[in-house]
Write a protein that holds these residues in place. Structure first.
Motif, mmCIF file in Angstrom:
data_model
loop_
_atom_site.group_PDB
_atom_site.id
_atom_site.type_symbol
_atom_site.label_atom_id
_atom_site.label_comp_id
_atom_site.label_asym_id
_atom_site.label_seq_id
_atom_site.Cartn_x
_atom_site.Cartn_y
_atom_site.Cartn_z
ATOM 1 N N ALA A 179 -52.116 -21.378 5.256
ATOM 2 C CA ALA A 179 -50.891 -20.579 5.193
ATOM 3 C C ALA A 179 -49.815 -21.352 4.427
ATOM 4 O O ALA A 179 -49.579 -22.526 4.723
ATOM 5 C CB ALA A 179 -50.423 -20.281 6.602
ATOM 6 N N ILE A 194 -46.712 -22.884 3.841
ATOM 7 C CA ILE A 194 -45.736 -23.261 4.863
ATOM 8 C C ILE A 194 -44.359 -22.661 4.561
ATOM 9 O O ILE A 194 -43.700 -22.115 5.449
ATOM 10 C CB ILE A 194 -45.685 -24.800 4.989
ATOM 11 C CG1 ILE A 194 -47.043 -25.294 5.527
ATOM 12 C CG2 ILE A 194 -44.548 -25.250 5.893
ATOM 13 C CD1 ILE A 194 -47.350 -26.753 5.254
ATOM 14 N N GLY A 229 -55.042 -24.923 1.088
ATOM 15 C CA GLY A 229 -54.366 -25.666 2.158
ATOM 16 C C GLY A 229 -53.930 -24.760 3.294
ATOM 17 O O GLY A 229 -53.231 -25.199 4.196
ATOM 18 N N GLY A 244 -51.800 -25.925 -3.968
ATOM 19 C CA GLY A 244 -52.927 -26.174 -3.066
ATOM 20 C C GLY A 244 -53.656 -24.901 -2.651
ATOM 21 O O GLY A 244 -54.263 -24.858 -1.584
ATOM 22 N N LYS A 261 -57.206 -33.722 -11.063
ATOM 23 C CA LYS A 261 -57.428 -34.112 -9.659
ATOM 24 C C LYS A 261 -58.588 -33.300 -9.065
ATOM 25 O O LYS A 261 -59.442 -33.833 -8.351
ATOM 26 C CB LYS A 261 -56.135 -33.865 -8.863
ATOM 27 C CG LYS A 261 -56.099 -34.571 -7.526
ATOM 28 C CD LYS A 261 -54.757 -34.365 -6.831
ATOM 29 C CE LYS A 261 -54.909 -34.517 -5.325
ATOM 30 N NZ LYS A 261 -53.761 -34.047 -4.565
HETATM 31 C C1 HXC Z 1 -47.737 -25.106 0.993
HETATM 32 C C2 HXC Z 1 -49.321 -26.638 0.380
HETATM 33 C C3 HXC Z 1 -50.068 -26.354 1.539
HETATM 34 C C4 HXC Z 1 -49.575 -25.369 2.431
HETATM 35 C C5 HXC Z 1 -51.117 -27.863 0.403
HETATM 36 N N1 HXC Z 1 -50.005 -27.575 -0.284
HETATM 37 N N2 HXC Z 1 -51.180 -27.137 1.518
HETATM 38 N N3 HXC Z 1 -48.175 -26.014 0.118
HETATM 39 N N4 HXC Z 1 -48.405 -24.773 2.123
HETATM 40 N N5 HXC Z 1 -50.228 -25.048 3.526
HETATM 41 C C6 HXC Z 1 -49.573 -28.151 -1.543
HETATM 42 C C7 HXC Z 1 -49.119 -29.595 -1.404
HETATM 43 O O1 HXC Z 1 -47.783 -29.652 -1.018
HETATM 44 C C8 HXC Z 1 -49.322 -30.091 -2.820
HETATM 45 O O2 HXC Z 1 -48.252 -29.611 -3.595
HETATM 46 C C9 HXC Z 1 -50.566 -29.358 -3.275
HETATM 47 O O3 HXC Z 1 -50.678 -28.210 -2.423
HETATM 48 C C10 HXC Z 1 -51.821 -30.165 -3.141
HETATM 49 O O4 HXC Z 1 -51.892 -30.684 -1.840
HETATM 50 P P1 HXC Z 1 -52.214 -32.212 -1.522
HETATM 51 O O5 HXC Z 1 -51.788 -32.444 -0.106
HETATM 52 O O6 HXC Z 1 -51.638 -33.078 -2.566
HETATM 53 O O7 HXC Z 1 -53.792 -32.219 -1.665
HETATM 54 P P2 HXC Z 1 -54.860 -33.086 -0.898
HETATM 55 O O8 HXC Z 1 -54.402 -34.503 -0.784
HETATM 56 O O9 HXC Z 1 -56.155 -32.818 -1.570
HETATM 57 O O10 HXC Z 1 -54.885 -32.486 0.601
HETATM 58 C C11 HXC Z 1 -55.331 -31.165 0.814
HETATM 59 C C12 HXC Z 1 -55.020 -30.730 2.260
HETATM 60 C C13 HXC Z 1 -53.528 -30.998 2.574
HETATM 61 C C14 HXC Z 1 -55.917 -31.527 3.220
HETATM 62 C C15 HXC Z 1 -55.382 -29.263 2.398
HETATM 63 O O11 HXC Z 1 -52.735 -30.422 1.520
HETATM 64 C C16 HXC Z 1 -53.077 -30.394 3.844
HETATM 65 O O12 HXC Z 1 -53.318 -30.928 4.928
HETATM 66 N N6 HXC Z 1 -52.380 -29.250 3.769
HETATM 67 C C17 HXC Z 1 -51.850 -28.582 4.916
HETATM 68 C C18 HXC Z 1 -52.950 -27.932 5.689
HETATM 69 C C19 HXC Z 1 -52.414 -27.123 6.807
HETATM 70 O O13 HXC Z 1 -52.041 -27.658 7.869
HETATM 71 N N7 HXC Z 1 -52.243 -25.833 6.532
HETATM 72 C C20 HXC Z 1 -51.700 -24.894 7.468
HETATM 73 C C21 HXC Z 1 -52.853 -24.524 8.373
HETATM 74 S S1 HXC Z 1 -52.347 -23.373 9.539
HETATM 75 P P3 HXC Z 1 -47.625 -30.454 -4.808
HETATM 76 O O14 HXC Z 1 -46.481 -29.609 -5.252
HETATM 77 O O15 HXC Z 1 -47.219 -31.763 -4.236
HETATM 78 O O16 HXC Z 1 -48.735 -30.560 -5.802
HETATM 79 C C22 HXC Z 1 -52.838 -21.985 8.869
HETATM 80 C C23 HXC Z 1 -52.555 -20.834 9.717
HETATM 81 C C24 HXC Z 1 -53.343 -19.686 9.261
HETATM 82 O O17 HXC Z 1 -53.366 -21.903 7.814
HETATM 83 C C25 HXC Z 1 -53.333 -18.720 10.380
HETATM 84 C C26 HXC Z 1 -54.103 -17.515 10.033
HETATM 85 C C27 HXC Z 1 -54.222 -16.648 11.225
#
Ligand code: HXC
Length: 514
Positions: free
Chosen positions: A133, A135, A131, A99, A28
Motif C-alpha cells: 500500500a 503509504i 512495496g 517501489g 537496481k
Molecule cells: C510508498 C514505497 C513503499 C510504500 C517502497 N516504496 N514501498 N513508497 N509506499 N509502501 C518506495 C521507497 O520509498 C523507495 O522510494 C522505492 O519505493 C524503493 O524502495 P526501497 O526501500 O529503496 O527498496 P528495497 O530496499 O528493495 O526494499 C523494498 C521493500 C521496502 C522491502 C519492499 O521498500 C519496504 O519495506 N517497503 C515497505 C513495505 C510495507 O511495509 N508496505 C506496506 C505493507 S501494508 P525512493 O523514492 O526512495 O526510490 C500493506 C497493506 C495492504 O500493504 C493492505 C491490503 C488489504
C-alpha cells in the motif's frame, strides 16, 4: 499544432513514460536479477501482441509533497496481448516507480483491466512486484486493494486468474494472489508475507530472513500458497505459457483440442507397479504411460507430494489428473493432500476439464497430529469437491483402495461416471494385516503358533476381500481391466462422456468445509 507535431509529441511522451522510474532504479532492479515490468510483459506475450492501456494515468496524491512527484504509469503497466495466439489481459507492477507501491490510480488501472478481462472472458495475469500500500495515499490505497480482492472473487471460476510473484508482495497485498487460481514464484526473487521480518522482530523478538519467512521455496513446499516454482524468470514465463495452452479461456469454453499423440514407448505400463504390493513406485510414470506424448504438467509438485495433481492430454483433450503417490507416505490422504486435491478438482470442474483419478492409497493418515490439525474437516473437502463436480469423472483403481480413502477418491458412490480396476486392486475396509489382527484376534492368540496363524488369516482375508472382484460383483466398479487397456478405456470413457449433462439441486451456493 500540425498533425506531425502532435504525433511527435505523442511519441516523445510515450518514450518518457517507458523510462519508468529512470536508469538508476532500473539498474537496481537488474542488479537483483529482476527484469523490468515492461520486459516481463513482453517476454510472456507473443511478439508484437502487447497493447498498453492507461499509459498516461497519473496519481492524484497531494500530501507529503506528492504533487511534485511524477510517477510514470503510476507504477503499474496494464494491457492486453496474446499467448499462443489466444487473448489475455495482463498487468505488471513496476518496482522502479515508487517501489511499485499501490496508490488509488495504480489500483484503478488494475481494476479496469480486471473488469475488461471478466467482460471479455479472457484469462488475467497479474505480476506482483511492490512495496504494498502506498503509504502517502493512506486509506485510498487500502480501498484500492479491497476493490482488487472483490474482483478476484467475482472472476473466480469464470476466467483463469494467474498471479506471478516477482519481487516483494507484502501485507494484505498477498490476498489478491491467494484469491487467484495459480501462483507462480521464482527462486531468490519472490517474497510473500503478511508481516515482514522487522515486525516479527519487534513483536516476537525473533530474527528471520525474508527468504526463510516467505521465499519461493517456503510457499511451494511448506505453506502451499504457490503452485509453480521456477529457478529464474524465463523458466517461470515458460510455465505460464504452457499452462495457458492447456486451460480454456473461460468457464464457457473447453480447452483447445490438439492433435493426439500416443504415449512414448519408454513407459511400459505393465512394468511400473511392483509385484510386491508393499513396494512403492512413481505414479507419475503411470500417468506418463497413459497421457498423450507422455506429457504431464504437474501443479504443486513440492507440496504434499503424497498426492499428485496436474494436466495431461488424452486424445488431444486436456484432462486433470489426481493421483495418489505410493512413493511418498504410501500415498495416504492427509490434511494437506486433501486441500491440494480438492482445490484442483474444483478448478477442473469450473473450467470444463474432465478429471482422471488414479488410486493407490491405504486410506487417511492416522495419528494425533492429523486429528488435531483437522483431518476430518480437511479430508471432507475431497468428498465435497468430487461429489459436487459435474465434469466427466473417471477412476482407475490400481492397487490399494481402503476405507474412507476408497470412497473419497472419486468412488462410484460420489458419482464417478466410470470406475475401472486393475486385477491388482485391493478394495476393502482396511489393509489385510490390520483387518486380520482385528477380526481373527482370538484365533491368532489361541493358536499354538500365533505367527503362522496370523499369516494364514492374512492370506485368507486377502483371498476374500483384497481384490477387485467383490466390488465388481456389486457393480461398484464397471470393469476389471488389464493395465495395457487403461489408455484405451479412458479414451472410450471420455468419448462416451463428451456430452455429459447432469443437474444439481438449485441453491445459491453450497457450504464446503473450507
Ligand atoms: C510508498 C514505497 C513503499 C510504500 C517502497 N516504496 N514501498 N513508497 N509506499 N509502501 C518506495 C521507497 O520509498 C523507495 O522510494 C522505492 O519505493 C524503493 O524502495 P526501497 O526501500 O529503496 O527498496 P528495497 O530496499 O528493495 O526494499 C523494498 C521493500 C521496502 C522491502 C519492499 O521498500 C519496504 O519495506 N517497503 C515497505 C513495505 C510495507 O511495509 N508496505 C506496506 C505493507 S501494508 P525512493 O523514492 O526512495 O526510490 C500493506 C497493506 C495492504 O500493504 C493492505 C491490503 C488489504
Amino acid at each position: 499544432m500540425s498533425l506531425k507535431r502532435n504525433i511527435q509529441e505523442l511519441r516523445e511522451r510515450k518514450i518518457e513514460v517507458q523510462k519508468g522510474g529512470g536508469d538508476k532504479a532500473i539498474e537496481k532492479q537488474a542488479a537483483m536479477g529482476k527484469l523490468t515490468a515492461r520486459e516481463r510483459i513482453l517476454a510472456i506475450l507473443d511478439e508484437n501482441s502487447f497493447h498498453e492501456y492507461d499509459m498516461f494515468v497519473s496519481h492524484l496524491a497531494r500530501d507529503f509533497n506528492m504533487e511534485k512527484k511524477i510517477l510514470h504509469g503510476d507504477g503499474v503497466i496494464t494491457g492486453t496481448g496474446t499467448i499462443h495466439g489466444s487473448p489475455i489481459c495482463i498487468y505488471a507492477q513496476d518496482f522502479t516507480v515508487a517501489g511499485g507501491s499501490l496508490g488509488l490510480m495504480h489500483a484503478r488501472k488494475i481494476t479496469k483491466i480486471m473488469d475488461h478481462a471478466l467482460k471479455m472472458r479472457v484469462p488475467l495475469i497479474g505480476i506482483n512486484d511492490s512495496g504494498g500500500a502506498r503509504i502517502q495515499e493512506g486509506v485510498n490505497s487500502l480501498a484500492g486493494y479491497g476493490e482488487i480482492f472483490f474482483r478476484n472473487t467475482l472472476a473466480s471460476g469464470v476466467i483463469p486468474q494467474l498471479s506471478v510473484i516477482l519481487g516483494p508482495c507484502a501485507g494484505g497485498a498477498v490476498y489478491s494472489p491467494a484469491l487467484t487460481d495459480f501462483v507462480f514464484v521464482v527462486e531468490n526473487i519472490s517474497k510473500m508475507f503478511i508481516t515482514g521480518p522487522s515486525v516479527i522482530k519487534t513483536v516476537l523478538g525473533e530474527e528471520i530472513s525474508m527468504e526463510e519467512l516467505g521465499g519461493a521455496r517456503v510457499h511451494c513446499e511448506t505453506a502451499g500458497n504457490a503452485h509453480f516454482y521456477a529457478k529464474n524468470e524465463q523458466e517461470c514465463f515458460d510455465q505460464i505459457k504452457k499452462l495457458i495452452e492447456l486451460i480454456p479461456r473461460s468457464n464457457t469454453e473447453k480447452a483447445k483440442r490438439v492433435e493426439t499423440k500416443e504415449p512414448r514407448k519408454e513407459y511400459n505400463i505393465e512394468e511400473i507397479v511392483p509385484e510386491n504390493a508393499r513396494l512403492p513406485y512413481d505414479i507419475k510414470d503411470v500417468i506418463r504411460s497413459i497421457a498423450d506424448d507422455s506429457e504431464f504438467f504437474e501443479i504443486m509438485e513440492l507440496y504434499a507430494p503424497n498426492i499428485v495433481i496436474g494436466f495431461g492430454r488424452l486424445d488431444g483433450q486436456t484432462c486433470g489428473f489426481v493421483a495418489n503417490q505410493p512413493k511418498y507416505l504410501a500415498g495416504v490422504l492427509d490434511c494437506d493432500s486433501s486441500d491440494k486435491a480438492a482445490r484442483f478438482i474444483r478448478y477442473c470442474d469450473s473450467f470444463n476439464i474432465p478429471i482422471i483419478t488414479l488410486e493407490d492409497m491405504p486410506g487417511y493418515l492416522p495419528g494425533v497430529d492429523q486429528e488435531h490439525m483437522g483431518v476430518i474437516r480437511h479430508g471432507a473437502k475431497i468428498l465435497y469437491a468430487y461429489s459436487e463436480a459435474t465434469v466427466p469423472k473417471i477412476t482407475v483403481i490400481i492397487r490399494k483402495a481402503y476405507g474412507g480413502g476408497y470412497i473419497a477418491m472419486n468412488s462410484r458412490h460420489l458419482r464417478a461416471d466410470f470406475v475401472f480396476a486393475w486385477p491388482t486392486a485391493e478394495i476393502a475396509v482396511m489393509g489385510p494385516e490390520g483387518a486380520a489382527n482385528i477380526v481373527f484376534r482370538k484365533e491368532i492368540q489361541e493358536a499354538s503358533n500365533p505367527e503362522a496363524m496370523r499369516k494364514q488369516k492374512i492370506e485368507e482375508y486377502k483371498e476374500k476381500f483384497a481384490n477387485p472382484f467383490v466390488a465388481a460383483a456389486q457393480g461398484y466398479i464397471d470393469e476389471v481391466i488389464e493395465p495395457t487397456e487403461t489408455r484405451s478405456m479412458l479414451l472410450h470413457a471420455l468419448s462416451v462422456a463428451e456430452n455429459k449433462s447432469v443437474s444439481m439441486p438449485r441453491k445459491k451456493h453450497g457450504i464446503p468445509p473450507f
